[in-house]
Each structure stands twice: as C-alpha cells, then as structure tokens.
Design a protein around this motif. Structure first.
Motif, mmCIF file in Angstrom:
data_model
loop_
_atom_site.group_PDB
_atom_site.id
_atom_site.type_symbol
_atom_site.label_atom_id
_atom_site.label_comp_id
_atom_site.label_asym_id
_atom_site.label_seq_id
_atom_site.Cartn_x
_atom_site.Cartn_y
_atom_site.Cartn_z
ATOM 1 N N GLU A 40 25.979 -4.943 -19.633
ATOM 2 C CA GLU A 40 25.413 -3.748 -20.237
ATOM 3 C C GLU A 40 24.467 -3.070 -19.250
ATOM 4 O O GLU A 40 23.635 -3.710 -18.616
ATOM 5 C CB GLU A 40 24.646 -4.099 -21.510
ATOM 6 C CG GLU A 40 24.092 -2.874 -22.224
ATOM 7 C CD GLU A 40 23.431 -3.226 -23.540
ATOM 8 O OE1 GLU A 40 23.041 -2.308 -24.262
ATOM 9 O OE2 GLU A 40 23.315 -4.438 -23.838
ATOM 10 N N GLY A 41 24.628 -1.754 -19.104
ATOM 11 C CA GLY A 41 23.776 -0.982 -18.217
ATOM 12 C C GLY A 41 24.144 -1.067 -16.754
ATOM 13 O O GLY A 41 23.494 -0.448 -15.906
ATOM 14 N N GLU A 42 25.191 -1.799 -16.426
ATOM 15 C CA GLU A 42 25.602 -1.951 -15.030
ATOM 16 C C GLU A 42 26.489 -0.796 -14.596
ATOM 17 O O GLU A 42 27.261 -0.241 -15.391
ATOM 18 C CB GLU A 42 26.366 -3.267 -14.874
ATOM 19 C CG GLU A 42 26.814 -3.558 -13.449
ATOM 20 C CD GLU A 42 27.548 -4.881 -13.331
ATOM 21 O OE1 GLU A 42 27.433 -5.511 -12.271
ATOM 22 O OE2 GLU A 42 28.229 -5.290 -14.293
ATOM 23 N N ARG A 53 21.305 4.860 -15.745
ATOM 24 C CA ARG A 53 20.259 3.845 -15.696
ATOM 25 C C ARG A 53 19.144 4.136 -16.702
ATOM 26 O O ARG A 53 18.608 3.215 -17.317
ATOM 27 C CB ARG A 53 19.709 3.752 -14.277
ATOM 28 C CG ARG A 53 20.726 3.150 -13.304
ATOM 29 C CD ARG A 53 20.133 2.817 -11.948
ATOM 30 N NE ARG A 53 21.079 2.026 -11.155
ATOM 31 C CZ ARG A 53 21.872 2.519 -10.227
ATOM 32 N NH1 ARG A 53 21.844 3.807 -9.963
ATOM 33 N NH2 ARG A 53 22.706 1.728 -9.573
ATOM 34 N N HIS A 100 19.418 5.718 -19.550
ATOM 35 C CA HIS A 100 19.919 5.617 -20.919
ATOM 36 C C HIS A 100 20.684 4.314 -21.173
ATOM 37 O O HIS A 100 21.290 4.156 -22.231
ATOM 38 C CB HIS A 100 20.839 6.808 -21.233
ATOM 39 C CG HIS A 100 20.135 8.121 -21.336
ATOM 40 N ND1 HIS A 100 19.588 8.767 -20.251
ATOM 41 C CD2 HIS A 100 19.882 8.915 -22.414
ATOM 42 C CE1 HIS A 100 19.042 9.907 -20.643
ATOM 43 N NE2 HIS A 100 19.203 10.013 -21.935
ATOM 44 N N ARG A 101 20.660 3.388 -20.201
ATOM 45 C CA ARG A 101 21.351 2.095 -20.334
ATOM 46 C C ARG A 101 22.842 2.273 -20.639
ATOM 47 O O ARG A 101 23.416 1.572 -21.466
ATOM 48 C CB ARG A 101 20.689 1.230 -21.408
ATOM 49 C CG ARG A 101 19.276 0.821 -21.093
ATOM 50 C CD ARG A 101 19.220 -0.170 -19.946
ATOM 51 N NE ARG A 101 19.860 -1.428 -20.286
ATOM 52 C CZ ARG A 101 20.133 -2.387 -19.393
ATOM 53 N NH1 ARG A 101 19.866 -2.197 -18.117
ATOM 54 N NH2 ARG A 101 20.702 -3.518 -19.787
ATOM 55 N N THR A 126 26.581 1.832 -19.516
ATOM 56 C CA THR A 126 27.433 1.076 -18.611
ATOM 57 C C THR A 126 28.457 2.024 -18.000
ATOM 58 O O THR A 126 29.069 2.826 -18.714
ATOM 59 C CB THR A 126 28.153 -0.049 -19.367
ATOM 60 O OG1 THR A 126 27.167 -0.888 -19.985
ATOM 61 C CG2 THR A 126 29.023 -0.874 -18.440
#
Length: 246
Positions: free
Chosen positions: A34-36, A193, A195-196, A198
């Motif tokens: 998540e978020g990557e 990044r 707003h998280r 992916t």
C-alpha cells in the motif's frame, strides 16, 4: 491456494496470458505494498501492458491468481470487476481517450459522477487537479480544442480526481515532450505519496522508472530481475519466495 501477504494491497502469482497463440505473460508473480510506487520496466512487447491489465481486472489471466486487498480479483464476475475498477482503481493510458462531447472538467469529473458523487464535489475535485496539472485554463474546452499534452494532463487529472486506491499508469508520459512529462510525473508521484495511492507504472524509460520506489523488469513475458528498495526491506524476489512457500 496460498493467501497473499497482509501488507500487499495487490498480489499476483503465476500469471500466464496469451494473445491468440502468442504468450504475453509466462509465470509472473509480484506483490505491491500500500502506498508504494512500483515501476514495471522492459522493452516494447515484453508484457508490461498485459500485466497491468491483468492486475487491474481488465483481463483475466489464462492461469494464475490476482488478489486485491485480500480478495481474489481473478474469480470475480465481469460486472464486479468493472465496479471495482470504477470504485477503487484508476487508469492512465498512453493515449488519453477523452470523451469528445465533454469539456475538460467534465472528463476529469466523469469517474466521480459515474460513482454517484454529487455534481458540486465532482466539479471541485476535477478543477483542483486540472489546476495542479497546469491545465485549469482549459477546463471548459472540449478535447478537440486541446493539444496532445493538454489532453494527456486531463486524463491524469481524471485518474487522480477519483482518489483511487491503486493507480495503473501505462506509459503515461509517452506522448509528452520531456519537460511536460517530467512535470506530470512529479505531480503524479507527489500526489500518490501524499494521498497514499499505490501506483503500478509501466515504462521503458529508465528516468521514469527512477522515480519509483522499486522496479520489476519483464522480458518476453517473464520476470527478468528486480531492483531492491533502499530502505533495507527485502527485495521483491525474496518477498515472492517467502509469500509463495507453504
């Protein structure tokens, strides 16, 4: 069936897919946190687009599994996959594919409106992202009155305005000049990044891939290696080996 790791929002195992008699993917496995921001690299014809379409539910793999947020994507019905793409996924293509009858802001707001969002909220989100991508002045213009760079920025705004959980970007800067592409990518990665979101990004450009947290390379439909993260976390090959063991 092996359950996906808890920290992977998107996970695939042993993906195979063919176009006619031509293999496009052969046994590809990967996981995305998540978020990557994950870059999928490789030359043209290596299977990047097919992989993104399998991960996003646009294609059902011939063999293999795709999981999103702990639920199997590959077993969903076609209407369920379409609803998932509308509600949770965003897609940026090499070509913008805007609706010609709609203005720029209406195109950017379209996924939100289809999802049932209020007109005012959808319009506000669309205008916000058009401004952030330096095409706010084009909000009332239809696609025919926009140049290629402006149309692609509207397509990026459309994907981001919907606040997707996962954003798939297939060569999103290919039609843009270098300076325009750099600005769009910086906006995209900064938004992801903050707003998280992916992001799974397909590219053959090493400079584009360098903006990602991690890189997975394809060649002739197969994994050809992975670049480990700089945080000291296990690289993708190690994670795949651990997650696929029983």
């Amino acid at each position: 069936m092996v359950a996906p790791p808890d920290n992977d929002v998107l996970w695939a195992r042993g993906l195979h897919h063919t176009h006619g008699a031509t293999p496009a993917l052969t046994g590809v496995s990967l996981g995305v946190r998540e978020g990557e921001i994950l870059a999928v690299t490789g030359p043209r014809g290596s299977g990047k687009t097919t992989l993104l379409k399998c991960l996003s539910g646009q294609l059902v793999p011939t063999e293999g599994e795709v999981w999103f947020d702990g639920s199997s994507l590959h077993t969903l019905s076609s209407p369920s996959r379409e609803r998932l793409r509308l509600d949770r996924f965003g897609w940026i293509d090499t070509e913008p594919h805007l609706v010609p009858e709609l203005t720029a802001w209406e195109n950017a707001a379209l996924p939100l409106l289809l999802r049932g969002a209020g007109h005012r909220a959808a319009k506000h989100a669309a205008h916000e992202w058009l401004e952030r991508l330096d095409v706010g002045m084009c909000a009332r213009r239809r696609p025919a009155r926009l140049d290629q760079s402006q149309r692609q920025r509207v397509a990026v705004a459309r994907a981001l305005a919907a606040a997707p959980r996962v954003l798939f970007a297939d060569e999103p800067t290919a039609p843009l000049h270098s300076a325009d592409g750099t600005q769009v990518l910086r906006t995209l990665t900064t938004a992801a990044r903050s707003h998280r979101i992916t992001v799974v990004l397909a590219t053959y450009d090493p400079q584009v891939a360098a903006l990602a947290d991690r890189t997975v390379a394809l060649l002739d439909g197969r994994r050809s290696g992975a670049t480990p993260e700089t945080t000291g976390a296990p690289d993708e090959e190690s994670r795949a080996a651990c997650s696929l063991s029983v």
